[in-house]
Design an enzyme around this catalytic site. Structure first.
Site, PDB file in Angstrom:
ATOM      1  N   GLU A 264      -9.422  21.070  19.545  1.00 45.92           N
ATOM      2  CA  GLU A 264     -10.141  21.852  20.530  1.00 45.92           C
ATOM      3  C   GLU A 264      -9.622  20.972  21.893  1.00 45.92           C
ATOM      4  OE1 GLU A 264     -12.611  21.843  23.269  1.00 45.92           O
ATOM      5  OE2 GLU A 264     -14.159  21.412  21.901  1.00 45.92           O
ATOM      6  N   CYS A 301     -15.833  20.626  28.079  1.00 42.83           N
ATOM      7  CA  CYS A 301     -14.563  21.524  28.012  1.00 42.83           C
ATOM      8  C   CYS A 301     -15.025  22.872  28.367  1.00 42.83           C
ATOM      9  CB  CYS A 301     -14.277  21.485  26.372  1.00 42.83           C
ATOM     10  SG  CYS A 301     -15.879  21.428  25.411  1.00 42.83           S
TER      11      CYS A 301
HETATM   12  P1  NAP Z   1      -7.168  11.794  24.261  1.00 44.20           P
HETATM   13  O1  NAP Z   1      -6.331  11.044  25.239  1.00 44.20           O
HETATM   14  O2  NAP Z   1      -6.655  13.152  24.134  1.00 44.20           O
HETATM   15  O3  NAP Z   1      -7.595  10.786  23.041  1.00 44.20           O
HETATM   16  C1  NAP Z   1      -8.354  11.449  22.303  1.00 44.20           C
HETATM   17  C2  NAP Z   1      -8.088  10.758  21.159  1.00 44.20           C
HETATM   18  O4  NAP Z   1      -6.978  11.152  20.544  1.00 44.20           O
HETATM   19  C3  NAP Z   1      -8.137   9.183  20.990  1.00 44.20           C
HETATM   20  O5  NAP Z   1      -8.573   8.588  19.881  1.00 44.20           O
HETATM   21  C4  NAP Z   1      -6.606   9.038  21.093  1.00 44.20           C
HETATM   22  O6  NAP Z   1      -6.148   7.665  20.545  1.00 44.20           O
HETATM   23  C5  NAP Z   1      -6.056   9.980  20.346  1.00 44.20           C
HETATM   24  N1  NAP Z   1      -4.584  10.382  20.641  1.00 44.20           N
HETATM   25  C6  NAP Z   1      -4.198  10.969  21.766  1.00 44.20           C
HETATM   26  N2  NAP Z   1      -2.790  11.175  21.839  1.00 44.20           N
HETATM   27  C7  NAP Z   1      -2.546  10.797  20.695  1.00 44.20           C
HETATM   28  C8  NAP Z   1      -1.131  10.626  20.183  1.00 44.20           C
HETATM   29  N3  NAP Z   1      -0.151  10.942  21.059  1.00 44.20           N
HETATM   30  N4  NAP Z   1      -1.147  10.137  18.823  1.00 44.20           N
HETATM   31  C9  NAP Z   1      -2.091   9.575  18.473  1.00 44.20           C
HETATM   32  N5  NAP Z   1      -3.354   9.319  18.915  1.00 44.20           N
HETATM   33  C10 NAP Z   1      -3.594  10.134  19.937  1.00 44.20           C
HETATM   34  O7  NAP Z   1      -8.507  12.046  25.195  1.00 44.20           O
HETATM   35  P2  NAP Z   1      -9.435  11.081  26.234  1.00 44.20           P
HETATM   36  O8  NAP Z   1      -8.847  10.040  26.159  1.00 44.20           O
HETATM   37  O9  NAP Z   1     -10.923  11.474  25.370  1.00 44.20           O
HETATM   38  O10 NAP Z   1      -9.467  11.925  27.542  1.00 44.20           O
HETATM   39  C11 NAP Z   1      -8.429  11.952  28.356  1.00 44.20           C
HETATM   40  C12 NAP Z   1      -8.301  13.306  29.149  1.00 44.20           C
HETATM   41  O11 NAP Z   1      -8.641  14.348  28.051  1.00 44.20           O
HETATM   42  C13 NAP Z   1      -9.505  13.536  29.767  1.00 44.20           C
HETATM   43  O12 NAP Z   1      -9.523  12.870  31.118  1.00 44.20           O
HETATM   44  C14 NAP Z   1      -9.684  14.818  29.935  1.00 44.20           C
HETATM   45  O13 NAP Z   1      -8.733  15.433  30.973  1.00 44.20           O
HETATM   46  C15 NAP Z   1      -9.169  15.352  28.641  1.00 44.20           C
HETATM   47  N6  NAP Z   1     -10.450  15.906  27.919  1.00 44.20           N
HETATM   48  C16 NAP Z   1     -10.742  17.128  27.596  1.00 44.20           C
HETATM   49  C17 NAP Z   1     -11.715  17.384  26.733  1.00 44.20           C
HETATM   50  C18 NAP Z   1     -12.055  18.955  26.520  1.00 44.20           C
HETATM   51  O14 NAP Z   1     -12.816  19.452  25.911  1.00 44.20           O
HETATM   52  N7  NAP Z   1     -11.170  19.851  27.136  1.00 44.20           N
HETATM   53  C19 NAP Z   1     -12.453  16.424  26.183  1.00 44.20           C
HETATM   54  C20 NAP Z   1     -12.147  15.126  26.340  1.00 44.20           C
HETATM   55  C21 NAP Z   1     -11.061  14.856  27.167  1.00 44.20           C
HETATM   56  P3  NAP Z   1      -6.046   6.416  21.027  1.00 44.20           P
HETATM   57  O15 NAP Z   1      -7.278   5.828  21.867  1.00 44.20           O
HETATM   58  O16 NAP Z   1      -5.313   5.505  20.259  1.00 44.20           O
HETATM   59  O17 NAP Z   1      -5.062   6.596  22.532  1.00 44.20           O
END
Ligand code: NAP
Length: 508
Positions: A264, A301
């Protein structure tokens, strides 16, 4: 007491040397506990244990799994203020939100416990044999649903409880009979460890097999990648960024045995405001939407990031009123410095595009990790010419589009990617013009809301929290509500099977 260690099944484990600390965004300083990133050996141990546990857990009765889920809820409540304090110190969110989210988490666990107390959720069907059918006899065929196997759940940054360690993905997967390995979110590893300790206690108290649950810590992609690539992992649940969800989806598809990833991800949640609303209720609408845009510092979200209007005599006043009311709401702390950085850079991307006007934003000194709310506006023509304006700005931001007429409004909706929600604000006099708007929205979204706000996702059977890509990777499923259990099971048919060997749920 927090240890900073991983739970590999029921055992605390810290074999690695790489650590990270969480940040208190209110104080803008690190919290004290170092968290040990799981080694690849520990990742492997957790998955092997889950695979072993699956062999017995899949056969544990619904009543016993329900007792396990209820025990998790009880143990989470027993963490009491320790959990609330940890949540607040790692998220910058207020205590009231922490308590509300804990209530939601406990409620979800109990809702799944109720669901699996009977076998009706398995979508069973029975086609009885017709031995004397001509020209060929018909077999007895009975279908049920069976769990997929070990599931990896990625905890979400923006819901440290309800979409994290014991959140909806974990609750639904455990309810279905799948063991769960959580990839804890590095921004709230302490909250994650506390909740993991509650799950482990509940598993021990209710006699669940060791390995039914593990909690793995790490940052920098290493642990998440290893989990998704592990051949004994059979499905993935994710809430987060489009880039993250897509990367994990691709990784899963490239495996020798591809597996489903229910991610999601991003959404800007278009809100269509019909002309008679602006004629009759502009001020009330501006107040309501200022509240929705800034709710939870816009870190939902379902945040209304795109407001669609038809340019008319009331539109300019409405936009400036909305902008004023939005910036009048006191700025709030964001979850983490990285989230704030993302908010500012994505906000700048949208605001700097040709034709975009920054109507109002909070100016001057605000707290270090606080968000400056911002409302922008653009013409329909400029919006249609530039997809960069579709960028999700995760925080208290909204872009108002002024379409020149109804036809251009429809074109704007048609130009969008998949979304979690679409909202329509309309008066009776607008109803005749609504059909095309609704048809266009329906093609893009998972849930449509009438005269309300998209923020606030009720946990109930009829909820759809998902939508066409990139809102989610599989629009046929919901991530919220008891229906989300369907992601972790597959249909399975018994043909001409001896009655006494059939599972109980297929005997009648
Ligand atoms: P994220 O960067 O997508 O990371 C979420 C999880 O996924 C973390 O545990 C991360 O691990 C893992 N992950 C991400 N990319 C990966 C990859 N290429 N390979 C392996 N594991 C991966 O999200 P976030 O740190 O929570 O937030 C960053 C941005 O996401 C926010 O600023 C926002 O823009 C967006 N976001 C959107 C929603 C929504 O519901 N739409 C919700 C939350 C966040 P690691 O910790 O090891 O990197």
């Amino acid at each position: 007491m927090i240890t900073g260690k991983n739970y590999i099944g029921n055992q605390l484990s810290a074999k690695g040397t790489t650590t990270h600390k969480t940040i208190n965004p209110q104080l803008n300083e690190e919290n004290p506990t170092p968290f040990f990133q799981a080694t690849l050996e520990e990742v492997d141990q957790a998955v092997e244990l889950a695979d072993k546990a699956f062999k017995t857990y899949r056969k544990v009765s619904g009543a016993k799994r329900a007792a396990f889920l209820n025990a998790i809820a009880d143990e989470i409540l027993a963490l009491d203020n320790e959990l609330i304090r940890m949540y607040v110190s790692e998220s910058g969110l207020p205590e009231g939100r922490a308590m509300g989210e804990r209530g939601r988490t406990v409620g979800q666990l109990r809702a799944f416990a109720d669901l699996i107390s009977s076998e009706d959720w398995r979508n069973r069907t029975i086609d009885e044999a017709i031995p004397n059918r001509e020209p060929l006899p018909k077999s007895d065929i009975r279908k049920t649903s069976i769990p997929l196997g070990p599931v990896v759940v990625f905890a979400a940054s923006n819901f440290p409880l309800a979409f994290s360690t014991a959140g909806g993905d974990t609750a639904s997967a455990l309810a279905s009979g799948c063991p769960v390995i959580v990839k804890s979110h590095a921004m709230h590893s302490g909250t994650g460890e506390l909740v993991a300790s509650a799950i482990i206690k509940a598993a021990e108290k209710t006699g669940m097999p060791n390995g039914v649950f593990s909690n793995i810590t790490g940052s920098g992609r290493v642990v998440g990648t290893a989990l998704v690539k592990h051949p004994k992992v059979k499905a993935v649940g994710f809430t987060g960024s489009i880039a993250g969800g897509r990367a994990l989806y691709n990784l899963a598809a490239q495996r020798e045995e591809p597996i489903p990833v229910f991610a999601e991800m991003g959404s800007i949640n278009p809100v269509v405001i019909m002309p008679n609303v602006l004629a009759k209720k502009a001020e009330e609408t501006a107040s309501t939407y200022a509240g929705s845009i800034t709710l939870g510092t816009g870190q939902f979200c379902t945040n209304p990031g795109l407001i669609l209007t038809i340019d008319g005599e009331n539109t300019t006043t409405f936009i400036s009123d909305l902008a004023q009311k939005t910036i009048d709401i006191a700025p709030q702390c964001m979850l983490h410095p990285n989230i704030k950085e993302g908010y500012e850079s994505n906000g700048e991307i949208v605001a700097s595009q040709k034709g975009v006007e920054v109507v109002k934003q909070i100016e001057g000194e605000i707290g270090e990790n606080y968000a400056a709310s911002k409302i922008c506006a653009v013409s329909g023509e400029d919006f249609l010419a530039n997809p960069k304006m579709h960028t999700e700005v995760f925080g208290p931001f909204s872009l108002v589009v002024k379409a020149k007429d109804q036809q251009e409004l429809i074109q704007v909706i048609d130009s969008l990617e998949g979304q979690l929600t679409g909202t329509v604000l309309a008066e009776k006099e607008d109803f005749e013009d609504l059909h095309n708007v609704v048809d266009s929205l329906q093609a893009k979204v998972g849930r449509i809301i009438f005269n309300g706000v998209p923020t606030g996702v009720e946990v109930c059977e009829s909820m759809t929290h998902g939508g066409p890509y990139p809102a989610s990777t599989d629009s046929r499923f919901t991530a919220v509500g008891v229906g989300s259990i369907k992601r972790w099971v597959r249909p399975f048919s018994y043909q001409d099977w001896p009655f006494e060997l059939l599972p109980e749920e297929l005997k009648s």
